[in-house]
Design a protein around this motif. Structure first.
Motif, mmCIF file in Angstrom:
data_model
loop_
_atom_site.group_PDB
_atom_site.id
_atom_site.type_symbol
_atom_site.label_atom_id
_atom_site.label_comp_id
_atom_site.label_asym_id
_atom_site.label_seq_id
_atom_site.Cartn_x
_atom_site.Cartn_y
_atom_site.Cartn_z
ATOM 1 N N ALA A 73 16.126 12.564 4.380
ATOM 2 C CA ALA A 73 15.417 12.567 3.098
ATOM 3 C C ALA A 73 14.829 11.185 2.851
ATOM 4 N N GLN A 74 13.584 11.176 2.454
ATOM 5 C CA GLN A 74 12.914 9.911 2.170
ATOM 6 C C GLN A 74 13.118 9.551 0.704
ATOM 7 N N ALA A 75 13.569 8.348 0.483
ATOM 8 C CA ALA A 75 13.727 7.901 -0.903
ATOM 9 C C ALA A 75 12.359 7.811 -1.560
ATOM 10 N N ALA A 76 12.283 8.359 -2.753
ATOM 11 C CA ALA A 76 11.009 8.323 -3.477
ATOM 12 C C ALA A 76 10.653 6.878 -3.812
ATOM 13 N N THR A 77 9.427 6.541 -3.567
ATOM 14 C CA THR A 77 8.971 5.192 -3.900
ATOM 15 C C THR A 77 8.703 5.117 -5.395
ATOM 16 N N PRO A 78 9.393 4.234 -6.100
ATOM 17 C CA PRO A 78 9.167 4.159 -7.541
ATOM 18 C C PRO A 78 7.707 3.829 -7.842
ATOM 19 N N ARG A 79 7.176 4.493 -8.840
ATOM 20 C CA ARG A 79 5.800 4.213 -9.208
ATOM 21 C C ARG A 79 5.745 2.892 -9.958
ATOM 22 N N THR A 80 4.836 2.044 -9.552
ATOM 23 C CA THR A 80 4.657 0.772 -10.254
ATOM 24 C C THR A 80 3.735 1.003 -11.442
ATOM 25 N N PRO A 81 3.618 0.012 -12.338
ATOM 26 C CA PRO A 81 2.690 0.173 -13.465
ATOM 27 C C PRO A 81 1.219 0.092 -13.060
ATOM 28 N N TYR A 82 0.939 -0.262 -11.801
ATOM 29 C CA TYR A 82 -0.416 -0.661 -11.427
ATOM 30 C C TYR A 82 -1.183 0.478 -10.755
ATOM 31 N N ARG A 83 -2.405 0.665 -11.215
ATOM 32 C CA ARG A 83 -3.327 1.599 -10.574
ATOM 33 C C ARG A 83 -4.330 0.790 -9.754
#
Length: 364
Positions: free
Chosen positions: A13-23
Protein backbone atom coordinates in the motif's frame (compact mmCIF):
# COMPACT_ATOMS: atom_id res chain seq x y z
CA UNK A 1 8.88 -27.24 -7.42
CA UNK A 2 5.57 -28.81 -6.41
CA UNK A 3 3.49 -27.68 -9.34
CA UNK A 4 1.11 -25.86 -7.05
CA UNK A 5 0.39 -22.19 -7.68
CA UNK A 6 2.92 -20.06 -5.88
CA UNK A 7 1.71 -17.11 -3.80
CA UNK A 8 2.18 -13.87 -5.64
CA UNK A 9 3.73 -10.87 -3.89
CA UNK A 10 1.08 -8.37 -2.95
CA UNK A 11 1.60 -4.73 -3.93
CA UNK A 12 2.48 -2.68 -0.91
CA UNK A 13 0.00 0.00 0.00
CA UNK A 14 1.30 3.41 -0.94
CA UNK A 15 1.06 6.04 1.72
CA UNK A 16 -1.08 8.90 0.52
CA UNK A 17 0.94 12.00 -0.13
CA UNK A 18 -0.47 14.79 2.01
CA UNK A 19 -1.82 17.62 -0.06
CA UNK A 20 0.14 20.81 0.41
CA UNK A 21 -1.53 24.24 0.42
CA UNK A 22 0.12 25.06 -2.92
CA UNK A 23 -1.38 24.82 -6.38
CA UNK A 24 0.83 24.77 -9.48
CA UNK A 25 4.15 25.38 -7.64
CA UNK A 26 6.41 23.43 -5.31
CA UNK A 27 8.16 25.95 -3.06
CA UNK A 28 11.10 24.94 -0.91
CA UNK A 29 9.87 23.92 2.58
CA UNK A 30 10.62 26.67 5.13
CA UNK A 31 12.59 24.25 7.29
CA UNK A 32 15.06 23.89 4.42
CA UNK A 33 15.48 27.64 3.95
CA UNK A 34 18.87 29.21 4.46
CA UNK A 35 20.30 32.72 4.52
CA UNK A 36 17.88 35.62 4.16
CA UNK A 37 14.88 33.34 3.65
CA UNK A 38 15.56 31.59 6.96
CA UNK A 39 15.85 34.96 8.70
CA UNK A 40 12.54 36.07 7.19
CA UNK A 41 10.77 32.95 8.42
CA UNK A 42 12.25 33.50 11.88
CA UNK A 43 10.86 37.05 11.91
CA UNK A 44 7.46 35.81 10.73
CA UNK A 45 7.37 33.26 13.55
CA UNK A 46 8.00 35.92 16.18
CA UNK A 47 6.04 38.88 14.78
CA UNK A 48 3.15 37.06 13.11
CA UNK A 49 3.01 33.98 15.30
CA UNK A 50 2.92 31.77 12.18
CA UNK A 51 6.28 30.27 11.18
CA UNK A 52 5.14 29.13 7.72
CA UNK A 53 2.40 31.45 6.40
CA UNK A 54 1.42 29.88 3.08
CA UNK A 55 0.89 33.13 1.08
CA UNK A 56 4.50 34.06 1.79
CA UNK A 57 5.92 30.56 1.41
CA UNK A 58 4.46 30.38 -2.11
CA UNK A 59 6.24 33.64 -2.95
CA UNK A 60 9.57 32.19 -1.86
CA UNK A 61 9.91 30.68 -5.34
CA UNK A 62 10.62 34.31 -6.36
CA UNK A 63 12.89 35.72 -3.60
CA UNK A 64 12.66 39.21 -5.11
CA UNK A 65 8.96 39.25 -4.11
CA UNK A 66 9.21 37.33 -0.85
CA UNK A 67 10.78 40.01 1.36
CA UNK A 68 8.84 43.05 0.03
CA UNK A 69 5.46 41.33 0.36
CA UNK A 70 6.22 40.39 3.96
CA UNK A 71 7.59 43.87 4.69
CA UNK A 72 4.48 45.65 3.41
CA UNK A 73 2.17 43.48 5.49
CA UNK A 74 4.36 43.63 8.59
CA UNK A 75 5.02 47.36 8.52
CA UNK A 76 1.35 48.25 7.98
CA UNK A 77 -0.82 45.66 9.76
CA UNK A 78 1.52 44.51 12.52
CA UNK A 79 3.91 47.39 13.23
CA UNK A 80 2.22 50.36 11.57
CA UNK A 81 0.15 53.13 13.13
CA UNK A 82 -3.52 52.70 13.93
CA UNK A 83 -5.66 50.28 15.89
CA UNK A 84 -4.57 46.65 15.37
CA UNK A 85 -8.21 45.54 15.57
CA UNK A 86 -9.30 48.23 13.13
CA UNK A 87 -6.64 47.18 10.62
CA UNK A 88 -7.67 43.53 10.95
CA UNK A 89 -11.24 44.57 10.19
CA UNK A 90 -9.92 46.39 7.12
CA UNK A 91 -7.96 43.30 6.00
CA UNK A 92 -11.04 41.12 6.51
CA UNK A 93 -13.18 43.58 4.54
CA UNK A 94 -10.74 43.51 1.62
CA UNK A 95 -10.63 39.71 1.68
CA UNK A 96 -14.43 39.52 1.62
CA UNK A 97 -14.61 41.99 -1.26
CA UNK A 98 -12.05 39.97 -3.22
CA UNK A 99 -13.78 36.64 -2.48
CA UNK A 100 -10.66 35.07 -0.99
CA UNK A 101 -11.80 32.26 1.36
CA UNK A 102 -8.25 31.51 2.52
CA UNK A 103 -7.67 35.09 3.68
CA UNK A 104 -11.16 35.44 5.15
CA UNK A 105 -10.40 32.40 7.32
CA UNK A 106 -7.00 33.84 8.25
CA UNK A 107 -8.35 37.20 9.40
CA UNK A 108 -11.27 35.61 11.21
CA UNK A 109 -8.68 33.57 13.11
CA UNK A 110 -6.56 36.67 13.81
CA UNK A 111 -9.55 38.52 15.25
CA UNK A 112 -10.41 35.52 17.42
CA UNK A 113 -6.78 35.46 18.58
CA UNK A 114 -7.16 38.96 20.02
CA UNK A 115 -10.47 38.17 21.72
CA UNK A 116 -12.67 39.82 19.08
CA UNK A 117 -14.78 36.71 18.48
CA UNK A 118 -18.13 38.50 18.20
CA UNK A 119 -16.71 41.10 15.85
CA UNK A 120 -15.21 38.43 13.60
CA UNK A 121 -18.40 36.38 13.51
CA UNK A 122 -20.52 39.46 12.80
CA UNK A 123 -18.39 40.53 9.83
CA UNK A 124 -18.04 37.06 8.30
CA UNK A 125 -21.77 36.55 8.77
CA UNK A 126 -22.49 39.62 6.64
CA UNK A 127 -23.46 41.84 9.55
CA UNK A 128 -22.43 45.36 10.55
CA UNK A 129 -20.10 45.81 13.54
CA UNK A 130 -21.70 47.41 16.57
CA UNK A 131 -18.85 49.92 16.95
CA UNK A 132 -19.37 52.83 14.57
CA UNK A 133 -15.64 53.11 13.88
CA UNK A 134 -15.32 49.44 12.93
CA UNK A 135 -18.42 49.71 10.74
CA UNK A 136 -16.91 52.66 8.87
CA UNK A 137 -13.56 50.91 8.44
CA UNK A 138 -15.26 47.78 7.13
CA UNK A 139 -17.35 49.72 4.59
CA UNK A 140 -14.30 51.68 3.43
CA UNK A 141 -12.15 48.57 3.05
CA UNK A 142 -14.80 46.63 1.17
CA UNK A 143 -15.34 49.60 -1.14
CA UNK A 144 -11.60 49.92 -1.84
CA UNK A 145 -12.00 47.39 -4.67
CA UNK A 146 -14.22 49.89 -6.51
CA UNK A 147 -12.48 53.11 -7.65
CA UNK A 148 -14.81 56.06 -7.17
CA UNK A 149 -17.00 54.37 -4.56
CA UNK A 150 -18.68 56.96 -2.31
CA UNK A 151 -17.40 55.17 0.81
CA UNK A 152 -13.87 56.25 -0.12
CA UNK A 153 -14.65 59.97 -0.02
CA UNK A 154 -14.00 60.35 3.70
CA UNK A 155 -11.43 58.12 5.32
CA UNK A 156 -12.38 56.48 8.64
CA UNK A 157 -9.11 56.99 10.52
CA UNK A 158 -6.83 59.73 11.78
CA UNK A 159 -4.33 61.26 9.37
CA UNK A 160 -1.47 59.89 11.45
CA UNK A 161 -2.79 56.36 10.89
CA UNK A 162 -2.97 56.49 7.10
CA UNK A 163 0.14 54.40 6.47
CA UNK A 164 -1.19 51.64 8.70
CA UNK A 165 -4.68 51.47 7.25
CA UNK A 166 -3.99 52.16 3.58
CA UNK A 167 -0.88 49.98 3.66
CA UNK A 168 -2.89 47.11 5.16
CA UNK A 169 -5.59 47.39 2.51
CA UNK A 170 -3.05 47.40 -0.32
CA UNK A 171 -1.03 44.57 1.22
CA UNK A 172 -4.11 42.37 1.25
CA UNK A 173 -5.29 43.35 -2.21
CA UNK A 174 -1.96 41.81 -3.23
CA UNK A 175 -1.95 38.83 -0.85
CA UNK A 176 -5.59 37.95 -1.64
CA UNK A 177 -4.69 37.61 -5.30
CA UNK A 178 -1.61 35.52 -4.60
CA UNK A 179 -3.62 33.23 -2.30
CA UNK A 180 -6.57 32.87 -4.67
CA UNK A 181 -4.31 32.13 -7.64
CA UNK A 182 -1.69 29.88 -6.06
CA UNK A 183 -3.18 28.32 -2.90
CA UNK A 184 -6.03 25.95 -2.20
CA UNK A 185 -9.09 27.65 -0.75
CA UNK A 186 -9.22 26.24 2.75
CA UNK A 187 -7.02 27.38 5.61
CA UNK A 188 -8.65 25.21 8.29
CA UNK A 189 -10.09 21.71 7.80
CA UNK A 190 -13.86 21.56 7.47
CA UNK A 191 -15.57 21.64 10.84
CA UNK A 192 -12.59 23.13 12.68
CA UNK A 193 -13.44 26.38 14.41
CA UNK A 194 -11.06 29.27 15.17
CA UNK A 195 -11.41 28.61 18.90
CA UNK A 196 -10.32 25.01 18.32
CA UNK A 197 -7.15 26.19 16.55
CA UNK A 198 -6.38 28.68 19.30
CA UNK A 199 -6.38 25.94 21.95
CA UNK A 200 -3.38 24.29 20.27
CA UNK A 201 0.25 25.26 20.96
CA UNK A 202 0.37 26.91 17.53
CA UNK A 203 -2.78 28.85 18.37
CA UNK A 204 -1.31 30.02 21.67
CA UNK A 205 1.79 31.26 19.85
CA UNK A 206 -0.43 33.16 17.41
CA UNK A 207 -2.43 34.77 20.23
CA UNK A 208 0.76 35.83 21.99
CA UNK A 209 2.13 37.39 18.81
CA UNK A 210 -1.11 39.27 18.22
CA UNK A 211 -0.78 40.86 21.66
CA UNK A 212 2.65 42.29 20.83
CA UNK A 213 3.52 45.26 18.63
CA UNK A 214 6.72 44.57 16.66
CA UNK A 215 9.40 47.19 16.24
CA UNK A 216 8.58 49.33 13.17
CA UNK A 217 11.06 49.08 10.32
CA UNK A 218 12.72 45.83 11.35
CA UNK A 219 11.82 44.14 8.03
CA UNK A 220 13.43 46.84 5.87
CA UNK A 221 16.89 45.33 6.20
CA UNK A 222 15.72 42.49 3.96
CA UNK A 223 14.77 44.81 1.10
CA UNK A 224 16.94 45.62 -1.91
CA UNK A 225 17.95 49.29 -2.38
CA UNK A 226 15.24 51.46 -3.92
CA UNK A 227 15.04 55.13 -4.92
CA UNK A 228 13.38 55.67 -1.54
CA UNK A 229 16.65 54.73 0.16
CA UNK A 230 18.90 56.75 -2.18
CA UNK A 231 18.78 60.52 -1.54
CA UNK A 232 20.26 61.16 -4.99
CA UNK A 233 17.39 59.44 -6.81
CA UNK A 234 13.78 60.61 -7.24
CA UNK A 235 11.25 58.65 -5.23
CA UNK A 236 7.76 57.46 -6.15
CA UNK A 237 6.89 56.78 -2.52
CA UNK A 238 3.20 57.44 -1.82
CA UNK A 239 2.32 60.56 0.14
CA UNK A 240 -0.03 58.65 2.47
CA UNK A 241 2.97 56.66 3.76
CA UNK A 242 5.62 59.40 3.71
CA UNK A 243 8.15 59.16 6.50
CA UNK A 244 7.09 55.67 7.61
CA UNK A 245 8.56 52.19 6.96
CA UNK A 246 5.47 51.42 4.89
CA UNK A 247 6.71 53.67 2.08
CA UNK A 248 9.92 51.77 1.22
CA UNK A 249 8.11 48.46 1.67
CA UNK A 250 5.41 49.47 -0.81
CA UNK A 251 7.94 50.83 -3.27
CA UNK A 252 10.05 47.66 -3.05
CA UNK A 253 7.05 45.44 -3.76
CA UNK A 254 6.02 47.62 -6.68
CA UNK A 255 9.53 47.35 -8.16
CA UNK A 256 9.70 43.58 -7.67
CA UNK A 257 6.22 42.92 -9.06
CA UNK A 258 6.88 45.06 -12.15
CA UNK A 259 9.68 42.65 -13.10
CA UNK A 260 7.00 40.21 -14.22
CA UNK A 261 6.20 42.44 -17.18
CA UNK A 262 9.32 41.07 -18.87
CA UNK A 263 7.57 37.71 -19.23
CA UNK A 264 5.12 39.24 -21.70
CA UNK A 265 5.53 40.81 -25.10
CA UNK A 266 5.00 44.55 -25.34
CA UNK A 267 1.68 43.89 -27.08
CA UNK A 268 0.50 41.65 -24.25
CA UNK A 269 1.70 44.13 -21.62
CA UNK A 270 -0.38 46.84 -23.27
CA UNK A 271 -3.41 44.55 -23.38
CA UNK A 272 -3.11 43.64 -19.70
CA UNK A 273 -2.55 47.21 -18.56
CA UNK A 274 -5.42 48.52 -20.66
CA UNK A 275 -7.79 45.90 -19.26
CA UNK A 276 -6.83 46.65 -15.66
CA UNK A 277 -6.93 50.42 -16.17
CA UNK A 278 -10.49 50.10 -17.48
CA UNK A 279 -11.61 47.95 -14.55
CA UNK A 280 -14.50 49.32 -12.49
CA UNK A 281 -13.96 47.05 -9.49
CA UNK A 282 -16.69 44.57 -10.40
CA UNK A 283 -16.16 40.83 -10.42
CA UNK A 284 -16.09 39.85 -14.10
CA UNK A 285 -19.11 38.07 -15.57
CA UNK A 286 -18.93 34.48 -16.77
CA UNK A 287 -19.02 35.80 -20.33
CA UNK A 288 -16.03 38.11 -20.24
CA UNK A 289 -15.09 39.42 -23.69
CA UNK A 290 -12.14 41.43 -22.35
CA UNK A 291 -10.37 38.30 -21.08
CA UNK A 292 -7.55 37.34 -23.45
CA UNK A 293 -8.06 34.01 -25.16
CA UNK A 294 -6.12 30.78 -24.85
CA UNK A 295 -3.91 31.90 -27.74
CA UNK A 296 -2.40 34.54 -25.42
CA UNK A 297 -1.86 32.48 -22.25
CA UNK A 298 0.53 34.88 -20.52
CA UNK A 299 -1.78 37.86 -20.92
CA UNK A 300 -4.71 35.69 -19.86
CA UNK A 301 -2.99 34.65 -16.63
CA UNK A 302 -1.97 38.23 -15.80
CA UNK A 303 -5.49 39.60 -16.34
CA UNK A 304 -7.01 36.80 -14.29
CA UNK A 305 -4.49 37.40 -11.49
CA UNK A 306 -5.49 41.06 -11.43
CA UNK A 307 -9.25 40.85 -11.62
CA UNK A 308 -10.41 37.28 -10.91
CA UNK A 309 -7.57 35.09 -9.61
CA UNK A 310 -10.03 32.52 -8.27
CA UNK A 311 -10.90 31.71 -11.91
CA UNK A 312 -7.39 30.58 -12.85
CA UNK A 313 -7.55 26.93 -13.90
CA UNK A 314 -5.04 24.14 -14.38
CA UNK A 315 -5.55 24.54 -18.13
CA UNK A 316 -4.68 28.24 -17.95
CA UNK A 317 -1.45 27.48 -16.08
CA UNK A 318 -0.49 24.50 -18.25
CA UNK A 319 -0.92 26.55 -21.42
CA UNK A 320 1.77 28.99 -20.27
CA UNK A 321 3.96 27.06 -17.82
CA UNK A 322 6.09 25.31 -20.41
CA UNK A 323 9.90 25.40 -20.76
CA UNK A 324 11.72 27.65 -20.23
CA UNK A 325 9.11 28.95 -17.75
CA UNK A 326 9.46 27.76 -14.15
CA UNK A 327 7.71 28.18 -10.80
CA UNK A 328 9.77 31.35 -10.38
CA UNK A 329 8.30 32.72 -13.61
CA UNK A 330 4.73 31.75 -12.73
CA UNK A 331 4.91 33.49 -9.35
CA UNK A 332 6.34 36.60 -11.01
CA UNK A 333 3.63 36.67 -13.68
CA UNK A 334 0.84 36.29 -11.12
CA UNK A 335 2.45 38.98 -8.94
CA UNK A 336 2.69 41.31 -11.94
CA UNK A 337 -1.02 41.03 -12.64
CA UNK A 338 -1.89 41.23 -8.95
CA UNK A 339 0.09 44.41 -8.42
CA UNK A 340 -1.44 46.11 -11.43
CA UNK A 341 -4.74 45.78 -9.58
CA UNK A 342 -3.09 47.05 -6.38
CA UNK A 343 -1.85 50.13 -8.23
CA UNK A 344 -5.37 50.71 -9.60
CA UNK A 345 -6.72 50.58 -6.04
CA UNK A 346 -3.88 52.73 -4.69
CA UNK A 347 -4.53 55.49 -7.22
CA UNK A 348 -8.16 55.68 -6.14
CA UNK A 349 -7.33 55.66 -2.42
CA UNK A 350 -4.57 58.23 -2.88
CA UNK A 351 -6.88 60.51 -4.87
CA UNK A 352 -9.52 60.30 -2.16
CA UNK A 353 -6.89 60.89 0.52
CA UNK A 354 -5.53 63.95 -1.26
CA UNK A 355 -9.00 65.34 -1.86
CA UNK A 356 -10.17 65.10 1.74
CA UNK A 357 -9.26 68.08 3.95
CA UNK A 358 -7.10 67.13 6.92
CA UNK A 359 -9.96 67.83 9.32
CA UNK A 360 -12.12 65.34 7.46
CA UNK A 361 -9.55 62.60 7.85
CA UNK A 362 -9.98 62.31 11.60
CA UNK A 363 -12.36 60.03 13.42
CA UNK A 364 -15.81 61.46 14.21
Amino acid sequence: MTGQPQPQPQPQAQAATPRTPYRYTDPTPPQEATGTAAELYAQMAVDFGIPEPAPFVVLSSAPELFAPAWALMRESLLAGPGSRTGKKVAALGVSLANRCPFCVDAHTLLLHATGERDLADTVTGGGVPETVQHARVLAWAQASRTPGAPELAQVPFAAADAAGYIGTVLAFHFINRIASALLHDELMPEGVRPQDVLRSPAGEALAQAMRRTPEPGASLRFLPPTPQSDPNQPSNAPSWAAGTPVAPAYEALRAAASMGAGLLSEEDQALVRGTVDGWDGAHPPLHWPELPGADRPGARLAVLAALAPYRITEEDVAAWLTPPHTDHCLVHLVAYGAFLAVERVERALAAAWTGVPAAGRTRP
